[in-house]
Every structure is written in structure tokens, then in C-alpha cells.
Design a protein around this motif. Structure first.
Motif, PDB file in Angstrom:
ATOM      1  N   THR A  31       0.820  -1.216   0.000  1.00  0.00           N
ATOM      2  CA  THR A  31       0.000   0.000   0.000  1.00  0.00           C
ATOM      3  C   THR A  31       0.854   1.266   0.000  1.00  0.00           C
ATOM      4  O   THR A  31       0.413   2.309  -0.465  1.00  0.00           O
ATOM      5  CB  THR A  31      -0.910   0.007   1.233  1.00  0.00           C
ATOM      6  N   SER A  91       0.609   1.619  -6.622  1.00  0.00           N
ATOM      7  CA  SER A  91      -0.679   2.304  -6.699  1.00  0.00           C
ATOM      8  C   SER A  91      -0.912   2.890  -8.087  1.00  0.00           C
ATOM      9  O   SER A  91      -2.042   2.882  -8.595  1.00  0.00           O
ATOM     10  CB  SER A  91      -0.728   3.415  -5.640  1.00  0.00           C
ATOM     11  N   LYS A 103      -1.839   0.037 -10.650  1.00  0.00           N
ATOM     12  CA  LYS A 103      -2.964  -0.860 -10.372  1.00  0.00           C
ATOM     13  C   LYS A 103      -4.085  -0.748 -11.406  1.00  0.00           C
ATOM     14  O   LYS A 103      -4.664  -1.767 -11.805  1.00  0.00           O
ATOM     15  CB  LYS A 103      -3.494  -0.596  -8.965  1.00  0.00           C
ATOM     16  N   TYR A 110      -1.357  -7.951  -0.788  1.00  0.00           N
ATOM     17  CA  TYR A 110      -0.521  -6.916  -0.186  1.00  0.00           C
ATOM     18  C   TYR A 110       0.338  -7.510   0.930  1.00  0.00           C
ATOM     19  O   TYR A 110      -0.058  -8.454   1.610  1.00  0.00           O
ATOM     20  CB  TYR A 110      -1.390  -5.791   0.382  1.00  0.00           C
ATOM     21  N   SER A 130       0.885   9.232  -5.077  1.00  0.00           N
ATOM     22  CA  SER A 130       0.389   7.941  -5.562  1.00  0.00           C
ATOM     23  C   SER A 130      -0.771   8.085  -6.548  1.00  0.00           C
ATOM     24  O   SER A 130      -1.284   7.076  -7.021  1.00  0.00           O
ATOM     25  CB  SER A 130      -0.062   7.074  -4.373  1.00  0.00           C
TER      26      SER A 130
END
Length: 568
Positions: free
Chosen positions: A37, A43, A46, A70, A317
Motif C-alpha cells: 500500500t 498504486s 494498479k 498486499y 500515488s
């Protein structure tokens, strides 16, 4: 282009080690993304991973499931998979029994290659029409005609530059009419418009910027893959219009197109013709991402490596693809950039040196201040110590003066006593100093040769003065004589109280050693015995308890002696 988009839950979220193992075992081929994370590239990439998972899920020729897990959900179990970087993509085959290959870092082209190399294929069954409203040979014929028209249009695009704008427009209008004729009739509805992004009007990569952008129109279907259109129309049975719209709105992939058609097959405008865009470069088709943009700071990044560097450096992110191209620097611009960076580094270095210099000055000031404070504290302690010593010396001098004054008074008292007793002194001069009214000795007058008996003075005692007698005995502190006398007196009275019928405890021998040394020399001691009921024998050599003596009173006096002894 502002087309509608949607996502399906084809990316499996694995929230525990058991879920990961079950995902690997229950699927013949499984692609697992090990992510974190806190990882910026994870991020940022994704959404692309979700698109890739959706494409594999929708492709009937590929047997592959995509999952993401994760690191905080795996915990110590992460070590079993030997993951050294995030993100890491591992392809498992044979129901998780074998790891085919792994890729570290964001590399979707590499993922597609290893999936292709692993042979994650399945046999494709007979296609069925999902979106068309007509059946039978008419539908097949319409699809074939539409395909032929499409191929002819591809050939026409190659000679667009040699033809005038009017001719291009006529050919496209004719193609659109043919495509509309091949589609089933439906009620008219709102026309689907495609407009370019107004924010890109001043960029060199704009789609609508050409030499004659008022005369040339852009066909948004120009660069669609002919193979994908053939698969959607011939194999799957969709109409040409639906296939084109599906590819335009589904990201240019078969699976995305199928999903879009499934979602919008009941729309009223699903079979309406696709409009062209005026003033656009006809040689361009679908807008492709030229760079990446950070939504948090607005910076445009040329490639994924720069995106990862920016994410690690800033912690941002939120990224998106952008059509803005990053112009490469010329040699002069690079030289200027290097000079600018050197100047920035020099400024930072000077700033750091100045900061360190100021910190050194502050530390030296603090050191000096602490030294002064320590010196001041030490001087204050020494001054307090001198005050205490001076006070002690003063007290000693005062005590010496008081003692000297006491001795002077004792000497004066002895002098007066000698004068009153014809040179005789009834007090004792001990080794520790004068003790008035101390030990009394029977002093015989050696000069008086007469044998006349000496009349002894009568002692008047009272039971009401018991406390006064006890206080007198307690006042003898030298050598603990007063305490010893109190102990002997307490013992005399204790024997009388505890053994009232024993005659030996009712008489006291005054010639005994204990009486002479512990009782006789102290004023008040004999008075206590007389006050409780003892009387002097007629022979004068002892004391005897009277028959009418009160034993309860004697017990009370014994208790007082015990209290005085404890306080002594």
C-alpha cells in the motif's frame, strides 16, 4: 475522448496467505501481483493491472486468473515467495505446482510475453450472437458486407492525402450509410457525439491540429484493428457498428469491447452511426498515452521509470495517463539544465555550510552559558557551606559561654556553701565537672575529737510530691546514674506488688552495695521509698514497709517509674 468506461471485478483481492494458496491451487494458471500500500508505483500501475485482468478474463481463448495480494496481509509468509521488490508479478501454472516466471517492477509488456510463453490458452467454442437483433443468413450477410466495406475504407485511408477533402468526405459518408443499412432498424435516439479535449488545443500532440483542420475530418475508427473487428463480427456475431463502438469504448481490446457491448446493448443509440470529428488529423485514430501525469502536483513524466522515481521521492500515488508528449531536451537545453542543477547544488551546499556554522556558534554559546551556570552554582554551594560552618562555630562559642557561666555559678554556690557550713562542702566535684547536690558521703570531722552523736535531720516527705522526686532522680544524666537509680527503685516496688506476702521484699538493707551506690547518692530516691510506705528502722540500718501500706498506690508509683525510665 469522453467515452463511457466501466470496470469489472476481475482482479481478485487476496487478503490472507490461505486465500493466496487457495487461489493458486484452484486455478490452472494464476498471475499473482505482490504489492504494498505504501508503494507509489504499485498504486500508479494498479489501474493497468485491472485492465489487464479484465482483458484476460474476457478473452475466451486464455485460461488465466489475475490476483493481487498486499505485503501487510501476508506478514511473515511473504518470505516463502522470496519477494525482493514491489511490485512483483509471478505466473503460476499447473494449479500452482510450478512457478513459470516472475517479473520485478512495472512491466506489463513483459507480463504479456510470459503469459504468451506459458501457453495459457484454451480451445474456443462456437460463437453466438450476443448483441445483434437479427438472426439467420441475413445477419451473416450483413456482417460480411460490413467487413468488406471496412476493408475498402482501410484502403481508402491510404490515399486520403492524394484526394481532396470533398472526395474523402463523400467516401466516408457512403461508408457510414452502408454500415447504417447493414444494422437493424431502431427508433431514432440521441446521437453519440465525440468531441476532443479542449484542454489540449495548444499542444503539439493535439488530434485536431493540421494544416487544413477546417476541411479535413477525422474518422475515429480509422486505426481500429481489423483482426479484432473480424473476431467481433465474424466469430462472435456482433454488428459492425457495435463492434466499432465496443473497441472505441473498451480500450481497443476485445474483452473491453465485449464488456461494453454487454453493458450498453439495451441503449436506444447502440446502433446509431458513429460521427466523425471535424478539423482533426485524419491520419490519427485513437489517442494514445504519451506520458504520465501526477494529479497531486501536475508534473508530467515521460516514462514509467520517471514515474517510479517521482513517486518514491515525493510519496505521491495519484497518477494518470496523459496525451501530452514530453519534448526531449536539446544539447543547449541539457547544458543549461546541468548549469542550473550545479547552481542549485552549490546554493544548497552553501546553505548547509551556513547552517552548520550557525549551529556551531549556538553550541559554543550554550557551552559557555552552561560553564557559567556551573561556576555560579558551585560558588553558591561553597558560600552556603561557609555560612553553615560559621553558624556551627557560633553555636559552639555560645555553648562554651553557657558552660563557663554555669561553672562560674557552681563555684559561687560552692563558695557560699562552704561559708555556711564552716568550710565544709556537701557537693561532689567529679571528673566530668561540678555536680551540685551529687553523691553525699558521711564526712567525719577529723578535727573534732568529741564522740558526741550527730543528730540527723528529719526528712519530710509527701505522697503528693512523688512526681517531683522522680523528676529529681531523672535529672542525673552523667554516666546514666539517674536511669540506674530508677531501675533499682522500680525493682523494689515490683517485688512488693508481685509478692506482698514475702517478708524479705518488705525490708531494704541501706548498708547494701546496691542501695549505697544506686539509691543513696541521689536526691529524691529515698523520698520516693518513704512516700510509698517505707519507714526507717529503729536500728537505723534499713527501711521496712509499713503494715498499712497501700499496694495499689505502690503499683501506680511503679508505673510512673517505668514511664520515667522509658523517657530517660
Amino acid at each position: 475522448f469522453p467515452f463511457k468506461s466501466f470496470k469489472m471485478a476481475t482482479l481478485h483481492e487476496l487478503d490472507s496467505p490461505d486465500a493466496l494458496e487457495s487461489f493458486r491451487i484452484n486455478n490452472a494458471n494464476a498471475l499473482v501481483c505482490f504489492s504494498a500500500t505504501w508503494c507509489g508505483p504499485c498504486s500508479a500501475s494498479k489501474p493497468q493491472l485491472e485492465d489487464l485482468a479484465r482483458s484476460y478474463e474476457s478473452d475466451p481463448t486464455i485460461a488465466l486468473k489475475v490476483g493481487i495480494v498486499y505485503e501487510h496481509n501476508l506478514g511473515d509468509a511473504l518470505q516463502r515467495y522470496q519477494v525482493r521488490a514491489f511490485p512483483t508479478y509471478i505466473l503460476y501454472v499447473q494449479n500452482g505446482a510450478k512457478e513459470f516466471e516472475r517479473i520485478e517492477g512495472v512491466n506489463f509488456e513483459g507480463i504479456k510475453q510470459i503469459v504468451k510463453s506459458a501457453g495459457c490458452k484454451m480451445e474456443m467454442g462456437t460463437g453466438y450472437s450476443l448483441g445483434g437483433t437479427s438472426t439467420g443468413s441475413d445477419n451473416a450477410t450483413s456482417a460480411a458486407d460490413a467487413r468488406m466495406k471496412r476493408l475498402e475504407k482501410f484502403q481508402i485511408n491510404n490515399v486520403t492525402n492524394n484526394n481532396g477533402p470533398e472526395e474523402v468526405k463523400e467516401m466516408k459518408d457512403e461508408e457510414m450509410k452502408d454500415a447504417a443499412c447493414s444494422a437493424p432498424e431502431q427508433s431514432p435516439d440521441v446521437e453519440m457525439e465525440v468531441t476532443p479535449d479542449p484542454g489540449d488545443n495548444n499542444k503539439s500532440s493535439e488530434l485536431g491540429k493540421t494544416e487544413n483542420n477546417d476541411d479535413v475530418t477525422m474518422d475515429v475508427t480509422a486505426n481500429l484493428s481489423a483482426e479484432m473487428i473480424e473476431t467481433l463480427t465474424q466469430t462472435m456475431g456482433f454488428s459492425m457498428i457495435r463492434a466499432q463502438k465496443g473497441l472505441l469504448n473498451g480500450g481497443g481490446e476485445i474483452e473491453g469491447a465485449v464488456e461494453w457491448i454487454m453493458q450498453h446493448q439495451d441503449d436506444n443509440d447502440i446502433d446509431d452511426p458513429i460521427c466523425t470529428i471535424p478539423g482533426a488529423n485524419a491520419s490519427q485514430g485513437i489517442i494514445k498515452a504519451q506520458s504520465y501525469k501526477c494529479n497531486e502536483c501536475g508534473k508530467v513524466l515521460s516514462n514509467m521509470a520517471n514515474l517510479e522515481l517521482h513517486a518514491n521521492k515525493t510519496g505521491h500515488s495519484d497518477f494518470e495517463e496523459s496525451t501530452q508528449s514530453v519534448k526531449p531536451l536539446t544539447a543547449e537545453e541539457k547544458a543549461a539544465k546541468i548549469l542550473e542543477i550545479k547552481s542549485l547544488l552549490k546554493a544548497k551546499r552553501d546553505e548547509r555550510e551556513e547552517s552548520e556554522k550557525q549551529e556551531n556558534i549556538d553550541r559554543e554559546k550554550q557551552r559557555r552559558f552552561m560553564g557559567k551556570e556551573m561556576t555560579k552554582t558551585r560558588e553558591e554551594m561553597e558560600r552556603e557551606q561557609r555560612k553553615r560552618e560559621a553558624l556551627m562555630r557560633k553555636k559552639e562559642k555560645e555553648a562554651f559561654k553557657r558552660e563557663r557561666e554555669r561553672i562560674r555559678k557552681e563555684l559561687e554556690k560552692d563558695k557560699m556553701e562552704r561559708m555556711a557550713h564552716k568550710g565544709k562542702l556537701n557537693s561532689k566535684l567529679g571528673i566530668d565537672g561540678y555536680h551540685p547536690d551529687g553523691i553525699q558521703y558521711d564526712v567525719s570531722n577529723t578535727n573534732d575529737k568529741q564522740d558526741a552523736p550527730v543528730e540527723k535531720p528529719k526528712v519530710k516527705v509527701s505522697s503528693e510530691k512523688i512526681d517531683e522526686y522522680i523528676a529529681k532522680v531523672s535529672s542525673y544524666k552523667a554516666g546514666g546514674d539517674g536511669g540506674k537509680c530508677l531501675k533499682v527503685l522500680k525493682l523494689f516496688l515490683k517485688n512488693v506488688v508481685e509478692y506482698p506476702n514475702e517478708p524479705k521484699y518488705k525490708s531494704i538493707n541501706t548498708d547494701g552495695k546496691a542501695y549505697k551506690q544506686r539509691v543513696k547518692p541521689f536526691l529524691g530516691a529515698k523520698s520516693i521509698l518513704l512516700a510509698v510506705g517505707f519507714k526507717i528502722k529503729e536500728s537505723g540500718d534499713g527501711l521496712v514497709l509499713a503494715d498499712d501500706a497501700d499496694l495499689d498506690f505502690i503499683g501506680k508509683i511503679k508505673t510512673k517509674l517505668e514511664d520515667a525510665l522509658s523517657k530517660y
